[in-house]
Design a protein around this motif. Structure first.
Motif, short mmCIF file in Angstrom:
data_model
loop_
_atom_site.label_atom_id
_atom_site.label_comp_id
_atom_site.label_asym_id
_atom_site.label_seq_id
_atom_site.Cartn_x
_atom_site.Cartn_y
_atom_site.Cartn_z
N PHE A 114 -1.95 16.82 -22.16
CA PHE A 114 -2.47 16.97 -20.80
C PHE A 114 -3.05 15.64 -20.30
CE2 PHE A 114 -5.76 17.74 -17.67
CZ PHE A 114 -5.16 18.63 -16.81
N TYR A 115 -3.84 15.01 -21.16
CA TYR A 115 -4.51 13.76 -20.77
C TYR A 115 -3.50 12.66 -20.43
CZ TYR A 115 -7.48 9.63 -21.13
OH TYR A 115 -8.13 8.44 -20.88
N PHE A 116 -2.48 12.53 -21.27
CA PHE A 116 -1.49 11.48 -21.02
C PHE A 116 -0.71 11.77 -19.72
CE2 PHE A 116 -1.44 10.73 -25.86
CZ PHE A 116 -2.43 9.77 -25.75
N HIS A 117 -0.52 13.05 -19.42
CA HIS A 117 0.16 13.39 -18.16
C HIS A 117 -0.74 13.08 -16.96
CE1 HIS A 117 3.32 15.29 -20.51
NE2 HIS A 117 4.03 15.31 -19.39
N GLN A 118 -2.02 13.47 -17.06
CA GLN A 118 -2.89 13.22 -15.90
C GLN A 118 -2.95 11.72 -15.60
OE1 GLN A 118 -6.94 14.38 -17.56
NE2 GLN A 118 -7.58 12.53 -16.51
N CYS A 119 -2.95 10.92 -16.67
CA CYS A 119 -3.04 9.47 -16.48
C CYS A 119 -1.75 8.89 -15.92
CB CYS A 119 -3.37 8.78 -17.80
SG CYS A 119 -5.08 9.03 -18.31
N SER A 120 -0.66 9.60 -16.13
CA SER A 120 0.64 9.07 -15.70
C SER A 120 0.95 9.37 -14.23
CB SER A 120 1.75 9.66 -16.58
OG SER A 120 2.11 10.96 -16.14
N SER B 249 0.81 -1.22 0.00
CA SER B 249 0.00 0.00 0.00
C SER B 249 0.84 1.27 0.00
CB SER B 249 -0.95 0.01 1.20
OG SER B 249 -0.21 0.09 2.40
N ASN B 250 2.14 1.14 0.20
CA ASN B 250 2.98 2.33 0.16
C ASN B 250 3.90 2.38 -1.04
OD1 ASN B 250 2.15 3.95 2.36
ND2 ASN B 250 2.89 2.32 3.72
N GLU B 251 3.53 1.60 -2.06
CA GLU B 251 4.32 1.60 -3.28
C GLU B 251 3.59 2.42 -4.34
OE1 GLU B 251 6.27 -1.99 -5.82
OE2 GLU B 251 6.08 -2.22 -3.64
N LYS B 252 4.35 3.20 -5.09
CA LYS B 252 3.75 4.04 -6.13
C LYS B 252 3.27 3.19 -7.32
CE LYS B 252 5.19 8.39 -4.80
NZ LYS B 252 4.36 9.60 -4.67
N PHE B 253 2.17 3.56 -7.89
CA PHE B 253 1.73 2.93 -9.15
C PHE B 253 1.06 4.00 -10.02
CE2 PHE B 253 -2.80 2.83 -8.26
CZ PHE B 253 -2.85 2.88 -6.88
N SER B 254 0.83 3.65 -11.26
CA SER B 254 0.25 4.60 -12.22
C SER B 254 -1.26 4.60 -12.03
CB SER B 254 0.62 4.11 -13.63
OG SER B 254 0.36 5.11 -14.57
N ILE B 255 -1.82 5.75 -11.64
CA ILE B 255 -3.24 5.72 -11.31
C ILE B 255 -4.14 5.74 -12.55
CG2 ILE B 255 -2.80 6.86 -9.08
CD1 ILE B 255 -4.39 9.31 -10.24
N GLN B 256 -3.56 6.15 -13.67
CA GLN B 256 -4.30 6.12 -14.94
C GLN B 256 -5.71 6.72 -14.83
OE1 GLN B 256 -3.13 5.23 -18.05
NE2 GLN B 256 -1.14 5.36 -17.06
N SER B 257 -6.74 5.93 -15.17
CA SER B 257 -8.10 6.51 -15.25
C SER B 257 -8.71 6.88 -13.90
CB SER B 257 -9.05 5.55 -15.95
OG SER B 257 -8.72 5.47 -17.31
N VAL B 258 -8.10 6.46 -12.80
CA VAL B 258 -8.60 6.93 -11.51
C VAL B 258 -8.51 8.46 -11.48
CG1 VAL B 258 -8.38 6.74 -9.01
CG2 VAL B 258 -7.77 4.78 -10.45
N SER B 259 -7.55 8.99 -12.25
CA SER B 259 -7.38 10.45 -12.30
C SER B 259 -8.59 11.16 -12.87
CB SER B 259 -6.14 10.79 -13.14
OG SER B 259 -6.37 10.44 -14.50
N LYS B 260 -9.43 10.43 -13.62
CA LYS B 260 -10.60 11.08 -14.24
C LYS B 260 -11.57 11.64 -13.20
CE LYS B 260 -10.44 8.07 -18.33
NZ LYS B 260 -10.99 6.82 -18.89
#
Lengths: 303, 303, 303, 303
Positions: D187-193, D55-66
């Motif tokens: 912008f979109y690819f950055h928000q997802c990253s 739970s303390n490891e970074k991951f790519s949140i991708q569409s959660v950012s929406k």
């Protein structure tokens, strides 16, 4: 919460809204209703009743009945239901055949017509006297023995319900109707012809808000089962306007083209509205507005 | 052109092709046919007949009949037909309901099932004794009085044709069927149950190649009308494989799930093939291959 | 056949028809054309030329070019083309993305935009200097060295062609574009910007009517290849109006939103029309009417 | 409620489930993640934190950012957002173009890719330095200044995101993108990253559960606005599996193809899970199972 004065406010305010929409015209026998009828009935989890307007007048509950047939089928089959019907919003009109073709006869959910026909087929298979037994179930959960089918309305739908006949034959062609198409349609047209007042409708839906127990104490479904059906009403209860209803009202509910809506706040209250003018998606325009006012004024929504 | 030796060549060569496809399984009564039957019959514009293989054995012409019902309806209604059905390829399977929903009950063309049902409805409205009169028309154009419906096949379709029943009710819901759904389906199942040999089928289609005149001299349609129906067969005669058939064979034609195909080269010849194994689009695999060989070997195609 | 007087008749009669449709508005640079331009040019298989109206004025051939790119690609790849694009009518608008999604990036045919982009990609892969080489091909088959791209039109499409950019990226996402999307679009916008007179267009299409040989004797494709491309134009050349054109005109042909149409009667003639007003399907209203008159008056259609 | 032991139970039980699904393969840079990572973090409305596993490891949140971009856009535009994007479940895959074509460029909701691109376009229009300002917003609501974009992931999406490029151009062709397509995609690819740990993600979503107020006391949205966005997550947060998630878990939430899910129980808790193996709908298989266990064990769901 003083529901008496809140309902008064909601009722008065809703009546000032512009008059939008028309009475359903597809079923001749339904088209004669006075379009300006308007009633609301709210029953709290403690059993207190609050009614206003035409809340004690009978109307045709139509598709609101789909929540009750799926609940009854759930008592027999539980999760097995989902082998023949899905739990996803369809994103399409209530009477669409398109998705059914792409998805091989498995309706997206039990609240679009195709799904309700499959549920009707399940009940026809399970019940000795399908129509009578279903009516008995309704009288039991509502605590009201005078609730009945309107045979004229059922007959009227039978004579004009070509779209539903198309759906039923289509389902049968995919093997997802086991009984005679005519028998299933007959059951379906009867369930839709049920007549209730707002009060009776609220009482019928009481168990959805009360962890599966009716107003009179019978445990119809488990707490977990009721949660699941509520979730289903939330995502699918208003056809391709389910998102809008969820967004604006924030309560699980089910609408019918007779102009009725039943909605509920788990562990708090159940509410039924009736106003026959429908918007273009086939949902009661004024009913939806009234419920939006209710949750805005009370701050009581599930989100 | 020595059609005798060419048909020999085509027949022999086609028989060496890999055996592909299966007999139609949707209609029980049809599924018992010997899958390896294969016949070809070609009739020149001068009336010369050339047959090979099982060309004198009766088979169920099924959807090939759609070209004949539309021709008969055209004799009554001419271009008025197109108020209720289109002339465009559907790009969809023969029994699809999808487009019908988007396009408000107007079928794309008279060769998909929905369109053929509308044509059937037109004939039911126009004819005093629809089935008898249509049979009389077929016997007249084919010059063969023994052609008849197969009542077992018609009955078998009636019992299992839920998809066609769905289509008919769907059309009715859009107001594009005027008669009783049951009456229209009964007519449709009978027209599809017609049995002919390859020779009889070629003779029935003779007028399409002969500027509207049958092999026996009756003018069924005008030269211009026949051109239009040929054009329609070209773009729509093979469902969502019409482009493929046009590309490979280059002749107007119509197929049926009984494994029959009728095709024609205007002012030159008409040809009928029969082989019951169908490809995945519902067209006779071997029949299409044989016709491709025929136009390749003779160089006779309309393009 | 006195084509001189027939073209006169057709031209005069067509001009009396109600004025319908508008100039294409999607490409700014094209929208300035005089909507009432109208020309016809017919070249017989013997090389005789007949022109009328604005038949010697240049116009943007737009999608008519798709028949020429597919012919050029066919010279390199023959039937291999069909591994990446189909031969079926789409039943959908020319710029639709829907089918592409359901059918995993394989366009239905090379005459809808998606298919033409795949063909453009094939040419970009095959040609050393794609735009120059393609222009050379056009000049060769037309026998006209002054034919050229209109760079303003190409640029205008580039700036506003978001739908085509969407299609190209969509195809790329399915792996059905091998080159850079920008390169393919650049080629495509240039091919569409080709300017020709009706006469030049008729000459360019001459080989389709002449068993693969140009008016100047070069064998571009075999007799059999040309038959196949003609068949394809017949079923797919007018987008979701291909059935209508086939039904009414009965000749293979290809239209463009510049208002041009090229059509042909194999072994007899090739004809080009130009009138910029488009019907709602994106085809030249007057051009289609003129061609219908032509085949009605001459009785010369392939059916 | 002892969340410590409940999370233990959920974690242990979920780990015994059959290993199903694979890491997202569409973005090369994401495909290298260890598929067996699994973490859960729950934060109560009182601010207590409970974490387990990775739970303390970074991951790519991708569409959660929406959910976060729509919240930020909501702060600027409130209900005006809905002029350009809807609030209905799509019933289609997250990257579908089909509905967009039928519905003229208005995406069904802001959680499918098309809708998120429109939201991105709104933010690009509103923000001086779109990427920086959005990142600032995220750091503010999460209370974590180390959260950042992963530029390699953003670049990887840019190079392979042809489907999103197709969507953006398609939207632009309907006039529903105002800025340059490239700028919006960037912008979109950055928000997802964006990369977060489960804990950071839970903290970022805290205000959805806390009537619009972050864990650190900033009021981001009003109570009513937050209710509406929660409702939207409920019906649309899991693409064409939203019904299933609602049915089984009964909490509003949002998933991403990086394997993350954020969900919340208003006025009670927010929870984030991470497990990179996706089911066929593109949602984290184990994450969904864990959340189902959580609401089953606690009885805490909104229905």
């Amino acid at each position: 919460m003083n529901f008496n004065s809140i309902l008064q406010e909601v009722f008065q305010e809703a009546k000032t809204f512009p008059v939008i929409g028309n009475v359903a015209s597809t079923i001749p026998e339904l088209s004669t209703v006075n379009p300006d009828k308007f009633g609301i009935h709210l029953t709290t989890i403690d059993g207190e009743d609050f009614g206003i307007g035409d809340s004690n007048e009978k109307f045709s509950i139509q598709s609101v009945s789909k929540a009750l047939t799926v609940a009854m089928a759930f008592t027999f089959l539980d999760e097995k239901i989902w082998e023949r019907v899905g739990v996803e919003p369809s994103g399409n009109p209530f009477n669409s055949l398109v998705q059914l073709e792409y998805e091989k006869g498995i309706p997206r959910n039990p609240f679009i017509n195709a799904g309700a026909l499959v549920i009707a087929d399940m009940l026809v298979s399970k019940l000795s006297n399908p129509k009578e037994d279903f009516l008995g179930f309704i009288r039991m959960i509502s605590g009201c023995n005078t609730i009945d089918f309107n045979l004229k309305v059922a007959q009227s739908e039978k004579e004009t319900g070509f779209r539903n006949a198309a759906l039923a034959h289509f389902l049968k062609s995919f093997g997802n109707i086991n009984n005679d198409v005519e028998t299933v349609l007959d059951f379906y047209f009867h369930q839709c012809s049920l007549e209730m007042t707002c009060q009776e409708l609220a009482h019928s839906f009481f168990f959805f808000a009360n962890e599966g127990k009716t107003r009179y104490g019978q445990q119809i479904l488990t707490k977990s089962q009721v949660k699941r059906l509520n979730a289903l009403m939330q995502t699918c209860g208003f056809y391709d306007e389910s998102g809008e209803f969820t967004y604006k009202v924030g309560l699980p509910g089910k609408s019918g083209i007779g102009g009725g809506i039943a909605a509920l706040y788990p562990k708090n209250f159940v509410v039924a509205t009736w106003s026959p003018r429908l918007n273009e998606k086939g949902n009661s325009e004024l009913g939806m507005s009234a419920l939006e006012l209710l949750t805005t004024k009370t701050g009581m929504s599930i989100f």
